[in-house]
Design an enzyme around this catalytic site. Structure first.
Site, PDB file in Angstrom:
ATOM      1  N   LYS A  39      -4.946   3.059  -3.129  1.00  0.00           N
ATOM      2  CA  LYS A  39      -4.218   2.309  -2.094  1.00  0.00           C
ATOM      3  C   LYS A  39      -5.140   2.062  -0.894  1.00  0.00           C
ATOM      4  O   LYS A  39      -5.067   1.014  -0.259  1.00  0.00           O
ATOM      5  CB  LYS A  39      -2.944   3.052  -1.668  1.00  0.00           C
ATOM      6  CG  LYS A  39      -1.838   3.051  -2.726  1.00  0.00           C
ATOM      7  CD  LYS A  39      -1.305   1.654  -3.034  1.00  0.00           C
ATOM      8  CE  LYS A  39      -0.054   1.689  -3.886  1.00  0.00           C
ATOM      9  NZ  LYS A  39       0.434   0.345  -4.279  1.00  0.00           N
ATOM     10  N   SER A  62       0.844  -1.198   0.000  1.00  0.00           N
ATOM     11  CA  SER A  62       0.000   0.000   0.000  1.00  0.00           C
ATOM     12  C   SER A  62       0.879   1.247   0.000  1.00  0.00           C
ATOM     13  O   SER A  62       1.892   1.293  -0.696  1.00  0.00           O
ATOM     14  CB  SER A  62      -0.930  -0.075   1.225  1.00  0.00           C
ATOM     15  OG  SER A  62      -1.705   1.080   1.300  1.00  0.00           O
ATOM     16  N   SER A  63       0.550   2.231   0.822  1.00  0.00           N
ATOM     17  CA  SER A  63       1.319   3.495   0.848  1.00  0.00           C
ATOM     18  C   SER A  63       1.002   4.283   2.109  1.00  0.00           C
ATOM     19  O   SER A  63      -0.126   4.195   2.642  1.00  0.00           O
ATOM     20  CB  SER A  63       0.936   4.327  -0.373  1.00  0.00           C
ATOM     21  OG  SER A  63       1.418   5.650  -0.228  1.00  0.00           O
ATOM     22  N   TYR A 123      -4.234   7.951  -6.868  1.00  0.00           N
ATOM     23  CA  TYR A 123      -3.275   6.974  -6.327  1.00  0.00           C
ATOM     24  C   TYR A 123      -3.597   6.644  -4.857  1.00  0.00           C
ATOM     25  O   TYR A 123      -3.713   5.479  -4.486  1.00  0.00           O
ATOM     26  CB  TYR A 123      -1.853   7.540  -6.457  1.00  0.00           C
ATOM     27  CG  TYR A 123      -0.791   6.671  -5.829  1.00  0.00           C
ATOM     28  CD1 TYR A 123      -0.250   5.594  -6.523  1.00  0.00           C
ATOM     29  CD2 TYR A 123      -0.329   6.922  -4.535  1.00  0.00           C
ATOM     30  CE1 TYR A 123       0.724   4.788  -5.940  1.00  0.00           C
ATOM     31  CE2 TYR A 123       0.643   6.130  -3.952  1.00  0.00           C
ATOM     32  CZ  TYR A 123       1.168   5.063  -4.658  1.00  0.00           C
ATOM     33  OH  TYR A 123       2.127   4.272  -4.081  1.00  0.00           O
TER      34      TYR A 123
HETATM   35  N1  NAP Z   1       8.778   4.424  -3.780  1.00  0.00           N
HETATM   36  C1  NAP Z   1       7.893   4.961  -2.951  1.00  0.00           C
HETATM   37  O1  NAP Z   1       8.093   6.082  -2.444  1.00  0.00           O
HETATM   38  C2  NAP Z   1       6.654   4.191  -2.574  1.00  0.00           C
HETATM   39  C3  NAP Z   1       5.943   4.637  -1.456  1.00  0.00           C
HETATM   40  C4  NAP Z   1       4.781   3.952  -1.083  1.00  0.00           C
HETATM   41  C5  NAP Z   1       4.362   2.852  -1.794  1.00  0.00           C
HETATM   42  N2  NAP Z   1       5.071   2.432  -2.888  1.00  0.00           N
HETATM   43  C6  NAP Z   1       4.564   1.255  -3.607  1.00  0.00           C
HETATM   44  O2  NAP Z   1       5.572   0.271  -3.664  1.00  0.00           O
HETATM   45  C7  NAP Z   1       5.396  -0.519  -4.853  1.00  0.00           C
HETATM   46  C8  NAP Z   1       6.724  -0.598  -5.608  1.00  0.00           C
HETATM   47  O3  NAP Z   1       7.162   0.712  -5.895  1.00  0.00           O
HETATM   48  P1  NAP Z   1       8.694   1.058  -6.249  1.00  0.00           P
HETATM   49  O4  NAP Z   1       9.021   2.296  -5.544  1.00  0.00           O
HETATM   50  O5  NAP Z   1       9.558  -0.139  -6.093  1.00  0.00           O
HETATM   51  O6  NAP Z   1       8.503   1.423  -7.800  1.00  0.00           O
HETATM   52  P2  NAP Z   1       9.502   1.230  -9.055  1.00  0.00           P
HETATM   53  O7  NAP Z   1      10.917   1.303  -8.622  1.00  0.00           O
HETATM   54  O8  NAP Z   1       8.992   2.194 -10.072  1.00  0.00           O
HETATM   55  O9  NAP Z   1       9.214  -0.275  -9.543  1.00  0.00           O
HETATM   56  C9  NAP Z   1       7.932  -0.626  -9.993  1.00  0.00           C
HETATM   57  C10 NAP Z   1       7.855  -2.108 -10.294  1.00  0.00           C
HETATM   58  O10 NAP Z   1       6.519  -2.385 -10.728  1.00  0.00           O
HETATM   59  C11 NAP Z   1       6.558  -2.967 -12.038  1.00  0.00           C
HETATM   60  N3  NAP Z   1       5.442  -2.497 -12.847  1.00  0.00           N
HETATM   61  C12 NAP Z   1       5.184  -1.233 -13.289  1.00  0.00           C
HETATM   62  N4  NAP Z   1       4.089  -1.217 -14.057  1.00  0.00           N
HETATM   63  C13 NAP Z   1       3.648  -2.497 -14.120  1.00  0.00           C
HETATM   64  C14 NAP Z   1       2.561  -3.135 -14.759  1.00  0.00           C
HETATM   65  N5  NAP Z   1       1.714  -2.471 -15.565  1.00  0.00           N
HETATM   66  N6  NAP Z   1       2.402  -4.471 -14.581  1.00  0.00           N
HETATM   67  C15 NAP Z   1       3.253  -5.173 -13.807  1.00  0.00           C
HETATM   68  N7  NAP Z   1       4.323  -4.652 -13.194  1.00  0.00           N
HETATM   69  C16 NAP Z   1       4.505  -3.312 -13.344  1.00  0.00           C
HETATM   70  C17 NAP Z   1       7.886  -2.538 -12.641  1.00  0.00           C
HETATM   71  O11 NAP Z   1       8.252  -3.511 -13.619  1.00  0.00           O
HETATM   72  P3  NAP Z   1       9.152  -3.131 -14.934  1.00  0.00           P
HETATM   73  O12 NAP Z   1      10.235  -2.217 -14.449  1.00  0.00           O
HETATM   74  O13 NAP Z   1       9.673  -4.450 -15.404  1.00  0.00           O
HETATM   75  O14 NAP Z   1       8.210  -2.484 -15.893  1.00  0.00           O
HETATM   76  C18 NAP Z   1       8.797  -2.530 -11.415  1.00  0.00           C
HETATM   77  O15 NAP Z   1       9.300  -3.813 -11.159  1.00  0.00           O
HETATM   78  C19 NAP Z   1       4.258   0.136  -5.642  1.00  0.00           C
HETATM   79  O16 NAP Z   1       3.066  -0.560  -5.416  1.00  0.00           O
HETATM   80  C20 NAP Z   1       4.168   1.536  -5.044  1.00  0.00           C
HETATM   81  O17 NAP Z   1       2.877   2.064  -5.142  1.00  0.00           O
HETATM   82  C21 NAP Z   1       6.212   3.080  -3.289  1.00  0.00           C
END
Ligand code: NAP
Length: 248
Positions: free
Chosen positions: A160, A142-143, A156
């Protein structure tokens, strides 16, 4: 050997979750979408560490492919892991999508986020749960934006919230099979997400975070890996925030 499926594990938080799960002796089926080489490289890294992993393509926006993906998982479970079930599912894949005020959100922007961040994990879970062993555990990523709100991320943040709602409904409905579901809510984490975070943004985040820094993917990855096991056996339907204490 226990087996976990982690979506969106080619980069960022998902990659760290997959690596940390593997370090605990759990087999991993990880998914990538656009970055196939990176996804395969994560599987190779796990194998070099002595673990077992396969990387499969999964596009969360294409829910009509969830059945086909489940068949691919079944084949890999049987042929590579010698198993007919898996134990853990981490619905991590997600995008930040276009940012903007509520008054300017288009239906296209809304639908893209709904499809990838909510409809995808919902129907993937539906198609995979028949292959999950009783007593399994699902973690939905989630977030922090479900506890506090910011301008320009209404779609977004709302989705979540819905994912956390789905987590609780799932936990209730699958209790008869002793399958648990919990949400992990990362705070601001330094990944490529939403185009990455510049030094000014990181400084601002550090100032509103009790532990005084932006999170690293590893901060979330190691926690999720530790949460999956039966050590958390009585935790169910909950939201746990991993944010270093942002806005507390
Ligand atoms: N970073 C933050 O600040 C943060 C904070 C709160 C929550 N989150 C949550 O944490 C999770 C991971 O985020 P992250 O920061 O690791 O993001 P990230 O570095 O942008 O990585 C995103 C991942 O999701 C995959 N993805 C993107 N679009 C997709 C699709 N249409 N179908 C299947 N896979 C897809 C990407 O695969 P490819 O690269 O192979 O396309 C990549 O492996 C997300 O759910 C995000 O909402 C992140």
């Amino acid at each position: 050997m226990k087996i976990a499926i982690v979506t969106g594990a080619s980069r960022g938080i998902g990659k760290s979750i997959a690596l940390n799960i593997a370090k605990r002796g759990v087999g991993v089926i990880l998914t990538y979408n656009g970055h196939s080489e990176e996804g395969q490289a994560v599987a190779e890294e796990i194998k070099k560490l002595g673990g077992k992993a396969v990387a499969l393509k999964f596009d969360s926006s294409m829910t009509n492919t969830c059945n086909e993906f489940a068949n691919e998982v079944k084949k890999n479970l049987e042929q590579y892991f010698g198993s007919n079930s898996f134990d853990y599912l981490v619905n991590n894949a997600g995008i930040s999508g276009a940012r903007g005020p509520i008054l300017e959100t288009t239906e296209e922007q809304f639908d893209e986020l709904v499809n990838i961040n909510l409809k995808g994990p919902y129907f993937l879970t539906q198609k995979l749960v028949p292959l999950m062993a009783d007593g399994g555990h699902i973690i939905n990523i989630s977030s922090g934006l479900t506890r506090f709100s910011y301008p320009n991320v209404a779609v977004y943040g709302s989705l979540k919230c819905a994912l956390e709602g789905f987590t609780r409904y799932f936990a209730k409905e699958f209790a008869s099979r002793k399958i648990r579901a919990n949400s992990v809510a990362p705070g601001a984490i330094d990944t490529d997400f939403g185009g990455g975070k510049d030094p000014m943004m990181k400084k601002g985040i550090a100032e509103i975070t009790a532990l005084g820094k932006i999170g690293e993917a590893e901060d979330v990855g190691v926690f999720v890996a530790s949460l999956l096991s039966d050590d958390s056996r009585f935790l169910n339907g909950q939201r746990i925030e991993v944010s270093g204490g942002i806005y507390i």
